[in-house]
Design an enzyme around this catalytic site. Structure first.
Site, mmCIF file in Angstrom:
data_model
loop_
_atom_site.group_PDB
_atom_site.id
_atom_site.type_symbol
_atom_site.label_atom_id
_atom_site.label_comp_id
_atom_site.label_asym_id
_atom_site.label_seq_id
_atom_site.Cartn_x
_atom_site.Cartn_y
_atom_site.Cartn_z
ATOM 1 N N GLU A 81 5.080 -5.175 6.847
ATOM 2 C CA GLU A 81 4.361 -4.093 7.474
ATOM 3 C C GLU A 81 4.841 -3.761 8.793
ATOM 4 O O GLU A 81 5.013 -2.445 9.513
ATOM 5 C CB GLU A 81 2.762 -4.284 7.481
ATOM 6 C CG GLU A 81 2.027 -4.447 6.309
ATOM 7 C CD GLU A 81 2.207 -5.732 5.483
ATOM 8 O OE1 GLU A 81 3.050 -6.451 5.866
ATOM 9 O OE2 GLU A 81 1.296 -5.776 4.625
ATOM 10 N N GLY A 127 1.015 -5.014 0.857
ATOM 11 C CA GLY A 127 -0.306 -5.181 0.205
ATOM 12 C C GLY A 127 -0.083 -5.884 -1.396
ATOM 13 O O GLY A 127 -1.007 -6.432 -1.670
ATOM 14 N N GLU A 157 -0.190 -9.376 -0.551
ATOM 15 C CA GLU A 157 -1.572 -9.639 -0.203
ATOM 16 C C GLU A 157 -2.308 -9.705 -1.568
ATOM 17 O O GLU A 157 -3.298 -10.664 -1.608
ATOM 18 C CB GLU A 157 -2.274 -8.601 0.582
ATOM 19 C CG GLU A 157 -1.670 -8.774 2.042
ATOM 20 C CD GLU A 157 -1.794 -7.843 3.204
ATOM 21 O OE1 GLU A 157 -1.839 -6.543 2.941
ATOM 22 O OE2 GLU A 157 -2.577 -7.910 4.276
ATOM 23 N N ALA A 173 0.744 -1.158 0.224
ATOM 24 C CA ALA A 173 -0.056 0.043 0.035
ATOM 25 C C ALA A 173 0.976 1.276 -0.222
ATOM 26 O O ALA A 173 2.159 1.198 0.494
ATOM 27 C CB ALA A 173 -0.857 0.076 1.206
HETATM 28 N N1 CO8 Z 1 4.801 3.300 -0.678
HETATM 29 C C1 CO8 Z 1 4.976 4.640 -1.050
HETATM 30 N N2 CO8 Z 1 6.263 4.696 -1.800
HETATM 31 C C2 CO8 Z 1 6.802 3.709 -1.903
HETATM 32 C C3 CO8 Z 1 6.667 2.365 -1.542
HETATM 33 C C4 CO8 Z 1 5.351 2.228 -0.827
HETATM 34 N N3 CO8 Z 1 4.868 1.041 -0.172
HETATM 35 N N4 CO8 Z 1 7.567 1.620 -1.785
HETATM 36 C C5 CO8 Z 1 8.454 2.145 -2.451
HETATM 37 N N5 CO8 Z 1 8.110 3.746 -2.879
HETATM 38 C C6 CO8 Z 1 8.733 4.779 -3.246
HETATM 39 C C7 CO8 Z 1 9.876 5.121 -2.593
HETATM 40 O O1 CO8 Z 1 9.437 5.961 -1.494
HETATM 41 C C8 CO8 Z 1 10.833 5.754 -3.689
HETATM 42 O O2 CO8 Z 1 10.177 7.207 -3.910
HETATM 43 P P1 CO8 Z 1 10.995 8.289 -4.049
HETATM 44 O O3 CO8 Z 1 11.938 8.147 -5.444
HETATM 45 O O4 CO8 Z 1 10.109 9.505 -4.156
HETATM 46 O O5 CO8 Z 1 11.939 8.477 -2.856
HETATM 47 C C9 CO8 Z 1 10.324 4.936 -4.650
HETATM 48 O O6 CO8 Z 1 9.354 4.159 -4.413
HETATM 49 C C10 CO8 Z 1 11.523 4.104 -5.165
HETATM 50 O O7 CO8 Z 1 11.922 3.389 -3.784
HETATM 51 P P2 CO8 Z 1 13.146 2.758 -3.236
HETATM 52 O O8 CO8 Z 1 14.068 3.989 -3.437
HETATM 53 O O9 CO8 Z 1 12.863 2.658 -1.629
HETATM 54 O O10 CO8 Z 1 13.716 1.601 -4.026
HETATM 55 P P3 CO8 Z 1 14.720 0.463 -3.584
HETATM 56 O O11 CO8 Z 1 14.844 -0.262 -4.868
HETATM 57 O O12 CO8 Z 1 15.808 0.983 -2.886
HETATM 58 O O13 CO8 Z 1 13.724 -0.324 -2.676
HETATM 59 C C11 CO8 Z 1 11.585 -1.557 -1.818
HETATM 60 C C12 CO8 Z 1 12.662 -1.190 -3.347
HETATM 61 C C13 CO8 Z 1 12.534 -2.882 -1.299
HETATM 62 C C14 CO8 Z 1 10.330 -2.117 -2.261
HETATM 63 C C15 CO8 Z 1 11.356 -0.356 -1.140
HETATM 64 O O14 CO8 Z 1 10.944 0.580 -1.596
HETATM 65 C C16 CO8 Z 1 10.427 -0.628 0.246
HETATM 66 O O15 CO8 Z 1 11.118 -1.137 1.253
HETATM 67 N N6 CO8 Z 1 9.371 -0.327 -0.043
HETATM 68 C C17 CO8 Z 1 8.263 -0.232 1.173
HETATM 69 C C18 CO8 Z 1 7.799 -1.759 1.315
HETATM 70 C C19 CO8 Z 1 6.910 -1.937 2.481
HETATM 71 O O16 CO8 Z 1 7.162 -1.561 3.585
HETATM 72 N N7 CO8 Z 1 5.695 -2.350 2.204
HETATM 73 C C20 CO8 Z 1 4.394 -2.455 3.145
HETATM 74 C C21 CO8 Z 1 3.638 -0.929 2.997
HETATM 75 S S1 CO8 Z 1 2.149 -1.194 4.055
HETATM 76 C C22 CO8 Z 1 1.129 -2.025 3.368
HETATM 77 O O17 CO8 Z 1 1.494 -2.494 2.313
HETATM 78 C C23 CO8 Z 1 -0.140 -2.313 4.381
HETATM 79 C C24 CO8 Z 1 -1.102 -3.253 3.574
HETATM 80 C C25 CO8 Z 1 -2.377 -2.832 4.019
HETATM 81 C C26 CO8 Z 1 -3.333 -2.911 3.112
HETATM 82 C C27 CO8 Z 1 -4.773 -2.205 3.741
HETATM 83 C C28 CO8 Z 1 -4.690 -0.797 3.590
HETATM 84 C C29 CO8 Z 1 -6.083 -0.161 4.010
#
Ligand code: CO8
Length: 256
Positions: free
Chosen positions: A130, A107, A110, A64
């Site tokens: 998460e 998400g 999921e 998400a």
């Molecule tokens: N949300 C928003 N932005 C994101 C997300 C995300 N989940 N993941 C990546 N981005 C963005 C980064 O902020 C970055 O943006 P910017 O260029 O503006 O800084 C861009 O994408 C590129 O990301 P990275 O620089 O981090 O890229 P990497 O290759 O270094 O890493 C990863 C890739 C490993 C995927 C890393 O981005 C990461 O760990 N992302 C977050 C993963 C995470 O924590 N996911 C869980 C999110 S919470 C969730 O999913 C809850 C679900 C509940 C569903 C029900 C909702 C109501």
């Protein structure tokens, strides 16, 4: 460009692409609204017999959109009613194949678990991270992951937030098949074509009964199966399938 793209790459097959590459296909509310709209429409489209869901070469979906949740309170999260958007995906009566390259996190993992078959590239990573951002899965992760892989593999992923490789996911039963990265989409489309050539009513009954049966007792599940099995004998495709077998020819299924 819209957050979600839909194509019809081959007969009876729809392809849904997550399209927010600049944020690793993070699922913002708009993307989830569009996913719900497309799954509802394709689910009702008689011409569509199988749906493939994919991201891009780099990522399936990184979860998400954290930026849309960071400042939200509990009531606001409740008022978003996003569970109704997820429901449109899980309620889709058509078979859905996830084609996963790269990360399927939070998400994103999921979302893949909402689908029926998961084809993963060798470099794919699956995780529920998460907990590392102070929350827990909210779109079925604690329930579908536990059902898919069992308590102890699931708890390790849920409590550490550490992703697993495609090979690990395959060993624990979280994916259907692992293929070279470059072949993920073509393999998913090939399988979609095979499923689309089979009788659609039987495929939809298999999906409905297999999923409903997971929540039921064995005797209730067996009753659901028996009823659905019997109902299929009123379909033209049952007559065609069995007659074609006896006549030693290829059947032509019409979904009736
Ligand atoms: N949300 C928003 N932005 C994101 C997300 C995300 N989940 N993941 C990546 N981005 C963005 C980064 O902020 C970055 O943006 P910017 O260029 O503006 O800084 C861009 O994408 C590129 O990301 P990275 O620089 O981090 O890229 P990497 O290759 O270094 O890493 C990863 C890739 C490993 C995927 C890393 O981005 C990461 O760990 N992302 C977050 C993963 C995470 O924590 N996911 C869980 C999110 S919470 C969730 O999913 C809850 C679900 C509940 C569903 C029900 C909702 C109501």
């Amino acid at each position: 460009m819209p957050e979600i793209l839909v194509e019809k790459p081959q007969a009876h097959v729809a392809l849904i692409r997550l399209n927010r590459p600049e944020v690793k296909n993070a699922l913002n509310i708009r993307a989830r609204e569009l996913l719900a709209e497309h799954f509802t429409a394709l689910g009702a489209d008689d011409d569509v017999r199988c749906i493939v869901l994919t991201g891009n070469d780099d990522v399936f979906a990184a979860g998400a959109d954290i930026k849309q949740m960071a400042d939200a309170g509990a009531v606001e999260m409740m008022l978003r009613k996003t569970h109704l958007l997820w429901l449109a995906v899980s309620d889709c009566p058509k078979p859905v194949i996830s084609a996963v390259n790269g990360y399927a996190l939070g998400g994103g993992c999921e979302l893949a678990m909402h689908t029926d078959i998961i084809i993963a590239g060798e470099s794919a990573m699956f995780g529920q991270p998460e907990v590392r951002v102070g929350i827990m899965p909210g779109a079925g992760g604690t329930q579908r992951l536990t059902r898919a892989v069992g308590k102890f593999k699931a708890m390790k992923m849920l409590m550490t937030g550490r992703p697993v490789s495609a090979a690990e996911a395959d060993a624990m039963g979280l994916v259907s098949e692992v293929v070279p990265d470059a072949e993920v989409l073509s393999r998913a489309l090939e399988m979609a074509g095979q499923i689309a050539a089979l009788p659609p009513l039987a495929i939809m009954q298999i999906k409905e009964v297999a999923i409903a049966g997971q929540d039921a007792s064995l005797s209730t599940g067996l009753m659901l199966e028996r009823k659905a099995f019997q109902i299929l004998f009123d379909s033209r495709d049952q007559k065609e399938g069995m007659k074609a077998f006896i006549d030693k020819r290829k059947p032509e299924f019409e979904g009736r």
